[in-house]
Design a protein around this motif. Structure first.
Motif, PDB file in Angstrom:
ATOM      1  N   LEU A 193       0.834  -1.213   0.000  1.00  0.00           N
ATOM      2  CA  LEU A 193       0.000   0.000   0.000  1.00  0.00           C
ATOM      3  C   LEU A 193       0.855   1.244   0.000  1.00  0.00           C
ATOM      4  CD1 LEU A 193      -2.999  -0.517   2.379  1.00  0.00           C
ATOM      5  CD2 LEU A 193      -2.904  -0.583  -0.072  1.00  0.00           C
ATOM      6  N   LEU A 194       1.944   1.197   0.786  1.00  0.00           N
ATOM      7  CA  LEU A 194       2.850   2.347   0.872  1.00  0.00           C
ATOM      8  C   LEU A 194       3.416   2.663  -0.510  1.00  0.00           C
ATOM      9  CD1 LEU A 194       3.593   3.790   3.483  1.00  0.00           C
ATOM     10  CD2 LEU A 194       5.696   2.510   3.527  1.00  0.00           C
ATOM     11  N   ILE A 195       3.859   1.605  -1.208  1.00  0.00           N
ATOM     12  CA  ILE A 195       4.458   1.803  -2.522  1.00  0.00           C
ATOM     13  C   ILE A 195       3.413   2.302  -3.520  1.00  0.00           C
ATOM     14  CG2 ILE A 195       5.485   0.576  -4.463  1.00  0.00           C
ATOM     15  CD1 ILE A 195       7.000  -1.086  -2.410  1.00  0.00           C
ATOM     16  N   MET A 196       2.218   1.684  -3.498  1.00  0.00           N
ATOM     17  CA  MET A 196       1.199   2.116  -4.463  1.00  0.00           C
ATOM     18  C   MET A 196       0.752   3.549  -4.183  1.00  0.00           C
ATOM     19  SD  MET A 196       1.122  -0.200  -6.532  1.00  0.00           S
ATOM     20  CE  MET A 196       0.029   0.695  -7.585  1.00  0.00           C
ATOM     21  N   GLY A 197       0.682   3.912  -2.896  1.00  0.00           N
ATOM     22  CA  GLY A 197       0.292   5.278  -2.552  1.00  0.00           C
ATOM     23  C   GLY A 197       1.266   6.296  -3.094  1.00  0.00           C
ATOM     24  N   LEU A 198       2.568   6.015  -2.933  1.00  0.00           N
ATOM     25  CA  LEU A 198       3.567   6.951  -3.450  1.00  0.00           C
ATOM     26  C   LEU A 198       3.595   6.937  -4.973  1.00  0.00           C
ATOM     27  CD1 LEU A 198       6.507   6.382  -0.988  1.00  0.00           C
ATOM     28  CD2 LEU A 198       5.320   8.496  -1.359  1.00  0.00           C
ATOM     29  N   PHE A 199       3.285   5.751  -5.539  1.00  0.00           N
ATOM     30  CA  PHE A 199       3.344   5.600  -6.993  1.00  0.00           C
ATOM     31  C   PHE A 199       2.264   6.451  -7.666  1.00  0.00           C
ATOM     32  CE2 PHE A 199       3.672   2.157 -10.490  1.00  0.00           C
ATOM     33  CZ  PHE A 199       4.643   2.895 -11.114  1.00  0.00           C
ATOM     34  N   ALA A 200       1.108   6.568  -6.992  1.00  0.00           N
ATOM     35  CA  ALA A 200      -0.014   7.279  -7.597  1.00  0.00           C
ATOM     36  C   ALA A 200       0.089   8.785  -7.412  1.00  0.00           C
ATOM     37  CB  ALA A 200      -1.319   6.767  -7.004  1.00  0.00           C
ATOM     38  N   LEU A 201       1.140   9.252  -6.728  1.00  0.00           N
ATOM     39  CA  LEU A 201       1.220  10.699  -6.447  1.00  0.00           C
ATOM     40  C   LEU A 201       1.609  11.528  -7.668  1.00  0.00           C
ATOM     41  CD1 LEU A 201       2.881  11.176  -2.970  1.00  0.00           C
ATOM     42  CD2 LEU A 201       0.684  11.978  -3.718  1.00  0.00           C
ATOM     43  N   ALA A 202       2.417  10.952  -8.558  1.00  0.00           N
ATOM     44  CA  ALA A 202       3.029  11.741  -9.632  1.00  0.00           C
ATOM     45  C   ALA A 202       2.033  12.539 -10.481  1.00  0.00           C
ATOM     46  CB  ALA A 202       3.889  10.846 -10.507  1.00  0.00           C
ATOM     47  N   PRO A 203       0.868  11.977 -10.889  1.00  0.00           N
ATOM     48  CA  PRO A 203      -0.036  12.773 -11.725  1.00  0.00           C
ATOM     49  C   PRO A 203      -0.463  14.094 -11.090  1.00  0.00           C
ATOM     50  CG  PRO A 203      -0.681  10.502 -11.817  1.00  0.00           C
ATOM     51  CD  PRO A 203       0.379  10.598 -10.794  1.00  0.00           C
ATOM     52  N   PHE A 204      -0.587  14.131  -9.755  1.00  0.00           N
ATOM     53  CA  PHE A 204      -0.946  15.388  -9.105  1.00  0.00           C
ATOM     54  C   PHE A 204       0.147  16.424  -9.305  1.00  0.00           C
ATOM     55  CE2 PHE A 204      -3.072  12.081  -6.658  1.00  0.00           C
ATOM     56  CZ  PHE A 204      -4.363  12.496  -6.832  1.00  0.00           C
ATOM     57  N   PHE A 205       1.389  15.993  -9.116  1.00  0.00           N
ATOM     58  CA  PHE A 205       2.506  16.922  -9.299  1.00  0.00           C
ATOM     59  C   PHE A 205       2.582  17.371 -10.754  1.00  0.00           C
ATOM     60  CE2 PHE A 205       4.416  14.312  -5.722  1.00  0.00           C
ATOM     61  CZ  PHE A 205       3.907  15.169  -4.765  1.00  0.00           C
ATOM     62  N   ILE A 206       2.287  16.440 -11.672  1.00  0.00           N
ATOM     63  CA  ILE A 206       2.359  16.782 -13.089  1.00  0.00           C
ATOM     64  C   ILE A 206       1.281  17.810 -13.425  1.00  0.00           C
ATOM     65  CG2 ILE A 206       2.095  15.871 -15.422  1.00  0.00           C
ATOM     66  CD1 ILE A 206       3.390  13.318 -14.474  1.00  0.00           C
ATOM     67  N   LEU A 207       0.102  17.643 -12.835  1.00  0.00           N
ATOM     68  CA  LEU A 207      -0.989  18.595 -13.061  1.00  0.00           C
ATOM     69  C   LEU A 207      -0.585  19.996 -12.598  1.00  0.00           C
ATOM     70  CD1 LEU A 207      -3.963  19.000 -13.834  1.00  0.00           C
ATOM     71  CD2 LEU A 207      -4.581  18.370 -11.536  1.00  0.00           C
ATOM     72  N   VAL A 208      -0.040  20.085 -11.376  1.00  0.00           N
ATOM     73  CA  VAL A 208       0.371  21.387 -10.839  1.00  0.00           C
ATOM     74  C   VAL A 208       1.519  21.950 -11.668  1.00  0.00           C
ATOM     75  CG1 VAL A 208       1.282  22.554  -8.823  1.00  0.00           C
ATOM     76  CG2 VAL A 208      -0.384  20.760  -8.550  1.00  0.00           C
ATOM     77  N   SER A 209       2.444  21.078 -12.046  1.00  0.00           N
ATOM     78  CA  SER A 209       3.591  21.528 -12.828  1.00  0.00           C
ATOM     79  C   SER A 209       3.148  22.071 -14.185  1.00  0.00           C
ATOM     80  CB  SER A 209       4.546  20.350 -13.001  1.00  0.00           C
ATOM     81  OG  SER A 209       5.487  20.654 -13.969  1.00  0.00           O
ATOM     82  N   GLY A 210       2.174  21.401 -14.796  1.00  0.00           N
ATOM     83  CA  GLY A 210       1.681  21.877 -16.084  1.00  0.00           C
ATOM     84  C   GLY A 210       1.058  23.253 -15.973  1.00  0.00           C
ATOM     85  N   TRP A 211       0.386  23.509 -14.860  1.00  0.00           N
ATOM     86  CA  TRP A 211      -0.196  24.838 -14.672  1.00  0.00           C
ATOM     87  C   TRP A 211       0.897  25.866 -14.431  1.00  0.00           C
ATOM     88  CZ3 TRP A 211       0.145  28.096 -10.488  1.00  0.00           C
ATOM     89  CH2 TRP A 211      -0.656  29.241 -10.563  1.00  0.00           C
ATOM     90  N   SER A 212       1.909  25.479 -13.631  1.00  0.00           N
ATOM     91  CA  SER A 212       2.894  26.467 -13.183  1.00  0.00           C
ATOM     92  C   SER A 212       3.760  26.978 -14.323  1.00  0.00           C
ATOM     93  CB  SER A 212       3.787  25.859 -12.112  1.00  0.00           C
ATOM     94  OG  SER A 212       4.733  25.014 -12.708  1.00  0.00           O
ATOM     95  N   GLN A 213       3.880  26.195 -15.410  1.00  0.00           N
ATOM     96  CA  GLN A 213       4.820  26.603 -16.460  1.00  0.00           C
ATOM     97  C   GLN A 213       4.278  27.700 -17.362  1.00  0.00           C
ATOM     98  OE1 GLN A 213       6.543  23.152 -18.531  1.00  0.00           O
ATOM     99  NE2 GLN A 213       5.885  22.046 -16.737  1.00  0.00           N
ATOM    100  N   ASN A 214       2.996  27.974 -17.270  1.00  0.00           N
ATOM    101  CA  ASN A 214       2.384  29.030 -18.060  1.00  0.00           C
ATOM    102  C   ASN A 214       2.587  28.803 -19.548  1.00  0.00           C
ATOM    103  OD1 ASN A 214       1.042  31.300 -18.638  1.00  0.00           O
ATOM    104  ND2 ASN A 214       2.248  32.637 -17.325  1.00  0.00           N
ATOM    105  N   ASN A 215       2.451  27.555 -19.960  1.00  0.00           N
ATOM    106  CA  ASN A 215       2.670  27.195 -21.356  1.00  0.00           C
ATOM    107  C   ASN A 215       1.476  26.346 -21.760  1.00  0.00           C
ATOM    108  OD1 ASN A 215       3.471  25.715 -23.649  1.00  0.00           O
ATOM    109  ND2 ASN A 215       5.608  26.052 -23.133  1.00  0.00           N
ATOM    110  N   LYS A 216       0.949  26.591 -22.944  1.00  0.00           N
ATOM    111  CA  LYS A 216      -0.294  25.895 -23.301  1.00  0.00           C
ATOM    112  C   LYS A 216      -0.086  24.394 -23.444  1.00  0.00           C
ATOM    113  CE  LYS A 216      -1.533  30.190 -25.088  1.00  0.00           C
ATOM    114  NZ  LYS A 216      -0.831  31.153 -25.948  1.00  0.00           N
TER     115      LYS A 216
END
Lengths: 389, 120
Positions: free
Chosen positions: A174-197
Motif C-alpha cells: 500500500l505504501l508503494i502504491m500510494g507513493l506511486f499514484a502521487l506523480a499525476p498530481f505533481f504533473i498537473l500542478v507543474s503543467g499549470w505552473s509553467q504558463n505554457n499551453k
C-alpha cells in the motif's frame, strides 16, 4: 581494553547483536554497509590510536551507535546505487531493443552501448538551464523535484528479495502504491505552473489518465492481496511460492495489470501527458538541461517500478519454481532479471502500438479494464471459496 | 527495537532519493554555462511569439469520469480492507461486500450509458 593489532578494531561482529539494528530480520545491504564501515572506520580508529594511544575518538568510531549511524549512511548509498544501475540497465535495454525493432543497432558507444547512458547524463549535466520569465518558480521547481524524488523513493523501496529491503511492513504494498499514484498530481500542478499551453494540456491529460487506469489497477491489487491474504510483499511472494505464480489463475488480471502498469508508468501507448511531438513533450516543455534529464530518468524509474510490481504480484517475485533451496543463492538477481524480462515486453508493446487518444483511454479504463478486473476478482473469489487457494 | 527505529532506514533512503535531484541541479550550476538571452526567457510556443497567458479557464471534458472516479476510489479502499481481512470474515461479509460493489457498478454503468453522447 588494550588495542594493539588492527584486528582489534576491524572484527566484523554479528549485525543482529547490535542493539541499534533497525530491522526485524537479516538484511543483506545493511550487512554489507556495516562491514564496509568496520573496514573504513576501524582503519581510521586504528591509525588515530597509533598516534594518540587511548584517545576517546577511536573508541567512539567503533561503538555500537556510531557504527549503526554510518552503516545506515552507507546503506542508503548501496541501495540507491543498485537501483540506479538497475534503472540505467533498463534504459540501455530499451535503447537496444527499440533499435532492433526498428531494424537498426541502437546505441553503440562503449560496453555494447551502455556508456551512452552515462554520456547522456554528463551531457544534460553540462547543458545550460533555461527558465522562462513567466513561470511560477516555486511550484515549477518543487513539483519536478517531487516527481523525481517520489519515483526514486519507490524504486528504492521495492524489495529485491526477502533479505534486500528497506522497509518490511505489513502495509508495504500500500505504501508503494500510494507513493506511486502521487506523480499525476505533481504533473498537473507543474503543467499549470509553467504558463505554457502545451504543458497545461499535458498536465490535464496526466490527471485524465490517472482517473482511467487507477481503479482497475487497485482492484487487481486487492485481488492479489485477497489471494495471498496480506499486503506484505514478502508474504505475497511466499504465498505464490507455496501455491503457484498468480499469472496462471489470474491470467485475465495479469494482462489487464500489464496494460495498467504501462499506463501508470506513462509509457508509449499511454504517454498522453508527454506525447512527444504532438504536445512538444507535454508537461516537460519548459524544463531544460539537467531538470529534463532527471525527468527522463524518473520515467524509467516508474517503468522499473511497474515491472517490479508485475513481477511481485504475478510472476512469483524472487523465487523460481521447481528448484527448491537453490533460490537462496541470488534471489536479487532473479528478481532483477524477471523485472527486465517484463520490461522487454513493455518495450515490444511500445514499439508495436500507436498512442491512444484521450477519449480512448477513458473508455478503455472504464468499459474494458474495469469489467475485466471485476471478473478477475469474482474468479479469484470462487477459487478461494472452492478451497483451491 | 522501537517502531521509530524501524523507520530509520526509510528516512535515510528518503533523504538520498528526494535530495539527489536538487543536489544534481545545485552541482551542475557550477559547470554549466549561463548566457540568458531574450528568446530563452520567452515561453516556448514552437517559435512564434506566445499569444496571451496559459492560465485560462480550461474545460475539463472528463468531468463526469472524475466524479465517478472519486466515488469508486473510496469503494476500492473498502475492497482493499475487505480483501486483506477475508480470512477472518464470515461468508455474510462477502455477500455484503458484493452487494455494495454491485450497486456501485450498476451506478457506474448507468452514468456511463447516460454520458455516452458527451464528446470527450
Amino acid at each position: 581494553m588494550v588495542y594493539s593489532s588492527i584486528l582489534d578494531w576491524v572484527n566484523f561482529p554479528d549485525i543482529m547483536a547490535n542493539p541499534y539494528y533497525p530491522f526485524e530480520t537479516y538484511n543483506l545491504p545493511y550487512d554489507i554497509s556495516q562491514k564496509l564501515w568496520e573496514i573504513i572506520g576501524g582503519t581510521i580508529a586504528w591509525l588515530i590510536n597509533l598516534l594518540f594511544p587511548g584517545n576517546p575518538v577511536s573508541e567512539w568510531l567503533v561503538c555500537d551507535m556510531t557504527v549503526n549511524f554510518f552503516a545506515l549512511i552507507i546503506f542508503m548509498i548501496v541501495v540507491f546505487l543498485v537501483v540506479f544501475i538497475g534503472i540505467l540497465i533498463s534504459l540501455w535495454e530499451e535503447r537496444k531493443v527499440l533499435g532492433r525493432t526498428m531494424d537498426r543497432r541502437g546505441t553503440m558507444v562503449g560496453m555494447k552501448g551502455f556508456l551512452q547512458c552515462v554520456a547522456d547524463g554528463f551531457k544534460t549535466f553540462m547543458k545550460e538551464d533555461t527558465q522562462p520569465r513567466k513561470v511560477d518558480r516555486m511550484t515549477y521547481m518543487w513539483t519536478v523535484s517531487l516527481v523525481i524524488g517520489t519515483s526514486m523513493l519507490i524504486a528504492c523501496m521495492i524489495p529485491l528479495s526477502d533479505r534486500w529491503y528497506v522497509v518490511n511492513y505489513n502495509t508495504g504494498l500500500l505504501l508503494i502504491m500510494g507513493l506511486f499514484a502521487l506523480a499525476p498530481f505533481f504533473i498537473l500542478v507543474s503543467g499549470w505552473s509553467q504558463n505554457n499551453k502545451y504543458s497545461l494540456i499535458g498536465g490535464m491529460r496526466a490527471a485524465e489518465m490517472m482517473i482511467s487506469y487507477e481503479i482497475p489497477m487497485l482492484i487487481l491489487i486487492a485481488t492479489a492481496c485477497l489471494m495471498a491474504g496480506t499486503f506484505n510483499i514478502g508474504g505475497i511472494v511466499q504465498a505464490q511460492y507455496d501455491t503457484m505464480p498468480y499469472f496462471i489463475p489470474q491470467c485475465i488480471g495479469f494482462v489487464t495489470f500489464f496494460v495498467c502498469a504501462n499506463a501508470e508508468a506513462e509509457r508509449t501507448p499511454f504517454d498522453l501527458a508527454e506525447a512527444e511531438s504532438e504536445l512538444v513533450e507535454g508537461w516537460q516543455t519548459e524544463y531544460a538541461g539537467m531538470k529534463w534529464g532527471l525527468i527522463m530518468l524518473a520515467d524509467y524509474m516508474r517503468g522499473y517500478v511497474s515491472c517490479a510490481m508485475i513481477t511481485i504480484l504475478y510472476l512469483g517475485g524472487w523465487n523460481l519454481p521447481f528448484i527448491g533451496d537453490l533460490n537462496n543463492y541470488v534471489p536479487e538477481l532473479v528478481f532483477l532479471l524477471k523485472t527486465w524480462l517484463v520490461f522487454f515486453a513493455m518495450i515490444i508493446v511500445r514499439a508495436a502500438l500507436p498512442r491512444v487518444r484521450t477519449d480512448q483511454i477513458l473508455n478503455l479504463g472504464w468499459k474494458v479494464f474495469m469489467p475485466l478486473s471485476i471478473i478477475n476478482l469474482v474468479i479469484v473469489l470462487l477459487l478461494k471459496m472452492g478451497g483451491v487457494f | 527495537m522501537s517502531l521509530i527505529a524501524s523507520y530509520l532506514p526509510l528516512v535515510f533512503v528518503g533523504i538520498i532519493s528526494l535530495g539527489f535531484a536538487p543536489a544534481a541541479w545545485l552541482v551542475s550550476r557550477f559547470i554549466r554555462p549561463y548566457k540568458p538571452t531574450k528568446w530563452m526567457e520567452e515561453t516556448y510556443e514552437c517559435g512564434s511569439v506566445p499569444i496571451g497567458d496559459a492560465r485560462v479557464q480550461f474545460r475539463l471534458q472528463y468531468y463526469a469520469y472524475a466524479l465517478i472516479f472519486v466515488v469508486f476510489d473510496l469503494v476500492v479502499t473498502f475492497l482493499l480492507i475487505w480483501s486483506v481481512a477475508y480470512g477472518g470474515l464470515s461468508p455474510m461479509a462477502t455477500v455484503w461486500m458484493f452487494l455494495f460493489l454491485g450497486i456501485l457498478i450498476l451506478g457506474v454503468a448507468y452514468s456511463l450509458k447516460k454520458e455516452e453522447t458527451i464528446w470527450i
